[in-house]
Motif scaffolding. Structure first.
Motif, short mmCIF file in Angstrom:
data_model
loop_
_atom_site.label_atom_id
_atom_site.label_comp_id
_atom_site.label_asym_id
_atom_site.label_seq_id
_atom_site.Cartn_x
_atom_site.Cartn_y
_atom_site.Cartn_z
N THR A 8 7.52 5.27 5.18
CA THR A 8 6.75 5.40 6.41
C THR A 8 5.27 5.51 6.05
O THR A 8 4.89 6.35 5.23
CB THR A 8 7.19 6.65 7.21
N GLY A 9 4.46 4.63 6.63
CA GLY A 9 3.03 4.63 6.37
C GLY A 9 2.34 5.82 7.02
O GLY A 9 2.93 6.54 7.83
N GLN A 10 1.08 6.01 6.68
CA GLN A 10 0.30 7.10 7.27
C GLN A 10 0.16 6.93 8.78
O GLN A 10 -0.08 7.89 9.49
CB GLN A 10 -1.07 7.18 6.61
N ASP A 11 0.36 5.70 9.24
CA ASP A 11 0.29 5.43 10.68
C ASP A 11 1.62 5.69 11.39
O ASP A 11 1.74 5.48 12.58
CB ASP A 11 -0.15 3.98 10.92
N GLY A 12 2.62 6.16 10.62
CA GLY A 12 3.92 6.47 11.20
C GLY A 12 4.84 5.28 11.36
O GLY A 12 5.96 5.41 11.87
N VAL A 13 4.42 4.10 10.91
CA VAL A 13 5.22 2.89 11.04
C VAL A 13 6.18 2.76 9.86
O VAL A 13 5.79 2.94 8.70
CB VAL A 13 4.30 1.64 11.13
N ARG A 14 7.44 2.45 10.17
CA ARG A 14 8.48 2.25 9.16
C ARG A 14 8.19 0.94 8.41
O ARG A 14 7.89 -0.08 9.01
CB ARG A 14 9.84 2.17 9.84
N ARG A 15 8.28 1.01 7.08
CA ARG A 15 8.06 -0.16 6.24
C ARG A 15 9.14 -0.24 5.17
O ARG A 15 9.92 0.69 5.00
CB ARG A 15 6.69 -0.07 5.58
N CYS A 16 9.15 -1.34 4.43
CA CYS A 16 10.07 -1.52 3.33
C CYS A 16 9.29 -1.60 2.03
O CYS A 16 8.38 -2.41 1.89
CB CYS A 16 10.89 -2.81 3.52
N GLU A 17 9.66 -0.76 1.10
CA GLU A 17 9.07 -0.80 -0.23
C GLU A 17 10.06 -1.56 -1.12
O GLU A 17 11.18 -1.13 -1.33
CB GLU A 17 8.86 0.63 -0.76
N ILE A 18 9.62 -2.73 -1.58
CA ILE A 18 10.45 -3.55 -2.46
C ILE A 18 10.12 -3.15 -3.89
O ILE A 18 8.97 -3.28 -4.32
CB ILE A 18 10.18 -5.06 -2.25
N LEU A 19 11.10 -2.62 -4.61
CA LEU A 19 10.90 -2.22 -6.00
C LEU A 19 11.34 -3.37 -6.89
O LEU A 19 12.45 -3.89 -6.75
CB LEU A 19 11.69 -0.96 -6.32
N LEU A 20 10.44 -3.77 -7.81
CA LEU A 20 10.65 -4.97 -8.62
C LEU A 20 10.50 -4.65 -10.10
O LEU A 20 9.70 -3.80 -10.49
CB LEU A 20 9.60 -6.03 -8.25
N GLU A 21 11.27 -5.39 -10.93
CA GLU A 21 11.05 -5.32 -12.37
C GLU A 21 9.71 -5.97 -12.65
O GLU A 21 9.39 -7.01 -12.06
CB GLU A 21 12.16 -6.04 -13.12
N PRO A 22 8.88 -5.39 -13.54
CA PRO A 22 7.54 -5.91 -13.76
C PRO A 22 7.42 -7.35 -14.29
O PRO A 22 6.50 -8.05 -13.89
CB PRO A 22 6.94 -4.93 -14.77
N PRO A 23 8.29 -7.81 -15.18
CA PRO A 23 8.02 -9.14 -15.73
C PRO A 23 8.00 -10.24 -14.67
O PRO A 23 8.87 -10.29 -13.79
CB PRO A 23 9.16 -9.39 -16.72
N LEU A 24 7.01 -11.11 -14.78
CA LEU A 24 6.94 -12.31 -13.94
C LEU A 24 7.68 -13.41 -14.68
O LEU A 24 7.31 -13.75 -15.81
CB LEU A 24 5.50 -12.71 -13.68
#
Length: 143
Positions: free
Chosen positions: A79-95
């Motif tokens: 949840t952002g500071q604005d109270g809006v629900r968001r999705c945090e996509i967690l990724l392995e670092p290598p491109l």
């Protein structure tokens, strides 16, 4: 059934730009005790979470061409500071470089079925061209 995401890489003009951003995010997350993970926040939460976590990747569209991917580790509600629900996509670092595939502009992210996902470029591939050249050749339909 494995499913992937494709997303425009807003603000990055090259794979090197994205790589620099990933390194900054990973360093920040290490300092915060979250480990060596790249996090990317987006507004919408994918409904097909389990399919994405079954070996899915985020394919980055840079200047109209898919050039690299990162494996998805997890999808976390935030949840952002604005109270809006968001999705945090967690990724392995290598491109991971992939065969360039042109894409038209779109907003947000889109699902990408495995059958439509570009193949990885192997480390020993004959194509030693830099990503920018591969992208240009793909836009011209030469790859």
């Amino acid at each position: 059934m494995t499913l992937h995401l494709q997303k425009l890489c807003v603000g990055a003009h090259t794979v090197d730009d994205l790589d620099a951003w990933v390194r900054l995010r990973v360093a920040r997350n290490k300092k915060l005790g979250r480990g060596a993970v790249h996090d990317h926040v987006t507004r919408m939460f994918p409904k097909r979470r389990e399919d994405l976590l079954d070996g899915g990747s985020l394919y980055w569209v840079i200047k109209g061409v898919i050039l690299v991917r990162q494996r998805i580790i997890d999808l976390v509600e935030a949840t952002g500071q604005d109270g809006v629900r968001r999705c945090e996509i967690l990724l392995e670092p290598p491109l991971i470089p992939v065969t360039p595939q042109p894409r038209r502009a779109f907003q947000g992210w889109r699902y990408l079925p495995s059958a439509d996902a570009p193949a990885d470029l192997s480390a020993g591939a004959d194509d030693d061209a830099p990503p920018a050249l591969r992208a240009e050749l793909a836009e011209l339909g030469l790859l």
